[in-house]
Scaffold this motif. Structure first.
Motif, PDB file in Angstrom:
ATOM      1  N   LYS A  18     -11.664   0.338 -21.352  1.00  0.00           N
ATOM      2  CA  LYS A  18     -10.421   0.811 -21.965  1.00  0.00           C
ATOM      3  C   LYS A  18     -10.706   2.010 -22.871  1.00  0.00           C
ATOM      4  CE  LYS A  18      -8.129  -3.721 -22.271  1.00  0.00           C
ATOM      5  NZ  LYS A  18      -7.521  -4.695 -23.216  1.00  0.00           N
ATOM      6  N   ASN A  19      -9.962   3.081 -22.646  1.00  0.00           N
ATOM      7  CA  ASN A  19      -9.964   4.251 -23.543  1.00  0.00           C
ATOM      8  C   ASN A  19     -11.376   4.749 -23.865  1.00  0.00           C
ATOM      9  OD1 ASN A  19      -7.090   4.080 -23.807  1.00  0.00           O
ATOM     10  ND2 ASN A  19      -7.404   2.390 -25.241  1.00  0.00           N
ATOM     11  N   LEU A  20     -12.199   4.832 -22.838  1.00  0.00           N
ATOM     12  CA  LEU A  20     -13.603   5.186 -23.033  1.00  0.00           C
ATOM     13  C   LEU A  20     -13.797   6.698 -23.099  1.00  0.00           C
ATOM     14  CD1 LEU A  20     -16.685   3.607 -21.384  1.00  0.00           C
ATOM     15  CD2 LEU A  20     -16.378   6.062 -21.180  1.00  0.00           C
ATOM     16  N   LYS A  21     -14.622   7.097 -24.051  1.00  0.00           N
ATOM     17  CA  LYS A  21     -15.001   8.503 -24.164  1.00  0.00           C
ATOM     18  C   LYS A  21     -16.480   8.574 -24.508  1.00  0.00           C
ATOM     19  CE  LYS A  21     -14.129  12.778 -26.734  1.00  0.00           C
ATOM     20  NZ  LYS A  21     -13.357  13.426 -27.844  1.00  0.00           N
ATOM     21  N   LEU A  78     -17.621  11.934 -20.080  1.00  0.00           N
ATOM     22  CA  LEU A  78     -16.877  10.864 -19.425  1.00  0.00           C
ATOM     23  C   LEU A  78     -15.648  10.465 -20.233  1.00  0.00           C
ATOM     24  CD1 LEU A  78     -17.404   9.229 -16.812  1.00  0.00           C
ATOM     25  CD2 LEU A  78     -18.517   7.490 -18.213  1.00  0.00           C
ATOM     26  N   TYR A  79     -14.505  10.423 -19.555  1.00  0.00           N
ATOM     27  CA  TYR A  79     -13.253   9.953 -20.130  1.00  0.00           C
ATOM     28  C   TYR A  79     -12.622   8.978 -19.135  1.00  0.00           C
ATOM     29  CZ  TYR A  79     -13.618  14.011 -23.259  1.00  0.00           C
ATOM     30  OH  TYR A  79     -14.044  14.937 -24.175  1.00  0.00           O
ATOM     31  N   ILE A  80     -12.400   7.737 -19.566  1.00  0.00           N
ATOM     32  CA  ILE A  80     -11.770   6.749 -18.695  1.00  0.00           C
ATOM     33  C   ILE A  80     -10.675   6.045 -19.488  1.00  0.00           C
ATOM     34  CG2 ILE A  80     -12.078   4.634 -17.346  1.00  0.00           C
ATOM     35  CD1 ILE A  80     -14.989   5.462 -16.904  1.00  0.00           C
ATOM     36  N   ASP A  81      -9.431   6.167 -19.035  1.00  0.00           N
ATOM     37  CA  ASP A  81      -8.321   5.499 -19.720  1.00  0.00           C
ATOM     38  C   ASP A  81      -8.387   3.990 -19.504  1.00  0.00           C
ATOM     39  OD1 ASP A  81      -7.244   7.852 -20.727  1.00  0.00           O
ATOM     40  OD2 ASP A  81      -6.063   8.215 -18.921  1.00  0.00           O
ATOM     41  N   HIS A  82      -8.490   3.597 -18.239  1.00  0.00           N
ATOM     42  CA  HIS A  82      -8.537   2.164 -17.932  1.00  0.00           C
ATOM     43  C   HIS A  82      -9.172   1.960 -16.563  1.00  0.00           C
ATOM     44  CE1 HIS A  82      -7.015  -1.927 -16.909  1.00  0.00           C
ATOM     45  NE2 HIS A  82      -7.316  -2.128 -18.160  1.00  0.00           N
ATOM     46  N   LEU A  83     -10.062   0.970 -16.495  1.00  0.00           N
ATOM     47  CA  LEU A  83     -10.770   0.699 -15.241  1.00  0.00           C
ATOM     48  C   LEU A  83     -11.105  -0.783 -15.169  1.00  0.00           C
ATOM     49  CD1 LEU A  83     -12.374   1.649 -12.675  1.00  0.00           C
ATOM     50  CD2 LEU A  83     -14.332   1.993 -14.201  1.00  0.00           C
ATOM     51  N   ASN A  84     -10.815  -1.398 -14.019  1.00  0.00           N
ATOM     52  CA  ASN A  84     -11.227  -2.773 -13.741  1.00  0.00           C
ATOM     53  C   ASN A  84     -12.202  -2.784 -12.576  1.00  0.00           C
ATOM     54  OD1 ASN A  84      -9.911  -4.704 -15.520  1.00  0.00           O
ATOM     55  ND2 ASN A  84      -7.983  -4.007 -14.624  1.00  0.00           N
ATOM     56  N   PRO A 140     -20.328   3.904 -25.603  1.00  0.00           N
ATOM     57  CA  PRO A 140     -19.353   4.993 -25.658  1.00  0.00           C
ATOM     58  C   PRO A 140     -19.119   5.447 -27.100  1.00  0.00           C
ATOM     59  CG  PRO A 140     -18.243   2.901 -25.287  1.00  0.00           C
ATOM     60  CD  PRO A 140     -19.710   2.624 -25.212  1.00  0.00           C
ATOM     61  N   ASP A 141     -18.689   6.693 -27.253  1.00  0.00           N
ATOM     62  CA  ASP A 141     -18.291   7.184 -28.571  1.00  0.00           C
ATOM     63  C   ASP A 141     -16.984   6.539 -29.013  1.00  0.00           C
ATOM     64  OD1 ASP A 141     -20.494   8.934 -28.635  1.00  0.00           O
ATOM     65  OD2 ASP A 141     -19.396  10.422 -27.470  1.00  0.00           O
ATOM     66  N   GLU A 142     -16.130   6.273 -28.033  1.00  0.00           N
ATOM     67  CA  GLU A 142     -14.848   5.615 -28.297  1.00  0.00           C
ATOM     68  C   GLU A 142     -14.555   4.663 -27.144  1.00  0.00           C
ATOM     69  OE1 GLU A 142     -11.698   8.438 -28.848  1.00  0.00           O
ATOM     70  OE2 GLU A 142     -12.885   9.702 -30.191  1.00  0.00           O
ATOM     71  N   GLY A 143     -13.719   3.657 -27.434  1.00  0.00           N
ATOM     72  CA  GLY A 143     -13.280   2.756 -26.380  1.00  0.00           C
ATOM     73  C   GLY A 143     -14.066   1.461 -26.322  1.00  0.00           C
ATOM     74  N   GLU A 144     -13.651   0.597 -25.404  1.00  0.00           N
ATOM     75  CA  GLU A 144     -14.270  -0.722 -25.263  1.00  0.00           C
ATOM     76  C   GLU A 144     -14.646  -0.999 -23.812  1.00  0.00           C
ATOM     77  OE1 GLU A 144     -10.754  -0.985 -26.473  1.00  0.00           O
ATOM     78  OE2 GLU A 144     -11.553  -0.171 -28.346  1.00  0.00           O
ATOM     79  N   ILE A 145     -15.707  -1.772 -23.661  1.00  0.00           N
ATOM     80  CA  ILE A 145     -16.122  -2.284 -22.352  1.00  0.00           C
ATOM     81  C   ILE A 145     -16.219  -3.802 -22.472  1.00  0.00           C
ATOM     82  CG2 ILE A 145     -17.906  -2.303 -20.575  1.00  0.00           C
ATOM     83  CD1 ILE A 145     -18.740   0.489 -21.562  1.00  0.00           C
ATOM     84  N   TYR A 146     -15.561  -4.507 -21.551  1.00  0.00           N
ATOM     85  CA  TYR A 146     -15.579  -5.965 -21.550  1.00  0.00           C
ATOM     86  C   TYR A 146     -16.312  -6.473 -20.309  1.00  0.00           C
ATOM     87  CZ  TYR A 146     -11.975  -5.571 -25.140  1.00  0.00           C
ATOM     88  OH  TYR A 146     -11.288  -5.256 -26.278  1.00  0.00           O
ATOM     89  N   PHE A 147     -17.118  -7.511 -20.510  1.00  0.00           N
ATOM     90  CA  PHE A 147     -17.782  -8.208 -19.406  1.00  0.00           C
ATOM     91  C   PHE A 147     -17.349  -9.665 -19.476  1.00  0.00           C
ATOM     92  CE2 PHE A 147     -21.662 -10.654 -18.011  1.00  0.00           C
ATOM     93  CZ  PHE A 147     -21.491 -10.424 -16.657  1.00  0.00           C
ATOM     94  N   ASN A 148     -16.702 -10.123 -18.413  1.00  0.00           N
ATOM     95  CA  ASN A 148     -16.128 -11.478 -18.401  1.00  0.00           C
ATOM     96  C   ASN A 148     -15.250 -11.722 -19.634  1.00  0.00           C
ATOM     97  OD1 ASN A 148     -17.270 -12.139 -15.935  1.00  0.00           O
ATOM     98  ND2 ASN A 148     -19.088 -13.077 -16.843  1.00  0.00           N
ATOM     99  N   ARG A 149     -14.416 -10.733 -19.936  1.00  0.00           N
ATOM    100  CA  ARG A 149     -13.409 -10.796 -21.008  1.00  0.00           C
ATOM    101  C   ARG A 149     -14.005 -10.825 -22.410  1.00  0.00           C
ATOM    102  NH1 ARG A 149      -8.738 -14.904 -18.559  1.00  0.00           N
ATOM    103  NH2 ARG A 149      -8.425 -13.767 -16.604  1.00  0.00           N
TER     104      ARG A 149
END
Length: 205
Positions: free
Chosen positions: A5-8, A13-19, A49-58
């Protein structure tokens, strides 16, 4: 399985949302410098990332112990890492990292045969060709039995026929054992042939 979510990250790299789905084969494609490897490293919590979140298994990825995470989510870099010792020593390093001393020598010999590495397990690993080293490192990852396999251009040193043979086996292994494979590849043909999902990353201008 993974949600971004909202990764920078820097200007790369810029990713708004990815599953990325569990028990599937996902290929990441895009031109050189677009951030494919950067994304893979973030899924392994090697870089953040400088900004944003990454989730693994929620669960937010930074909440995992990094070593425990990397036992479950194993990454194979593009340049194979070979240690001093025999081919078998190099393969079993992965088992030691995953805290499992149990292995099946027949399984290892079978993988060498399937990947066309026609070498004795007691031979020095440093004598292998670049492509053979790549395949030995891939065997190291497979026998670790992780939940998620992250591959960065795993067949870059292989000819087309061997590339197809190796990827075909890995995909079959993943589907048979309910694993998740996320693979960076330069080949859109490989991505189209083997993936359930394709992520195309474009370079920012």
């Amino acid at each position: 399985m993974f949600e971004v979510k909202n990764l920078k990250y820097k200007d790369i790299l810029y990713i708004d949302h990815l599953n990325i789905n569990k028990n599937s084969v996902t290929c990441i494609v895009g031109e050189s410098g677009s951030g494919k490897t950067t994304l893979l490293k973030m899924l392994n919590n090697i870089i953040s990332p400088d900004e944003g979140e990454i989730y693994f298994n929620r669960k937010e990825i930074n909440q995992y112990n990094p070593i425990d995470l990397r036992r479950r989510v194993v990454m194979l870099p593009q340049t194979p890492i070979i240690y001093k010792g025999s081919i078998l020593d190099n393969i079993l390093i992965g088992k030691k990292f995953s805290k499992s001393e149990i292995y099946d020598i027949k399984e290892i010999e079978n993988l060498l045969e399937k990947f066309n590495v026609n070498k004795n397990l007691n031979e020095p690993a440093e004598n292998l060709s670049g492509g053979e080293k790549q395949r030995v490192c891939l065997i190291r990852v497979l026998i670790m039995n992780p939940e998620v396999i992250l591959l960065d251009e795993p067949t870059s040193a292989l000819d087309e026929n061997t590339e197809d043979l190796v990827i075909n086996y890995v995909v079959e292994y993943v589907k048979k054992n309910n694993k998740t494979l996320i693979m960076v590849t330069h080949s859109k043909e490989i991505a189209k042939k083997y993936s359930d999902h394709i992520i195309e990353i474009t370079k920012r201008r």
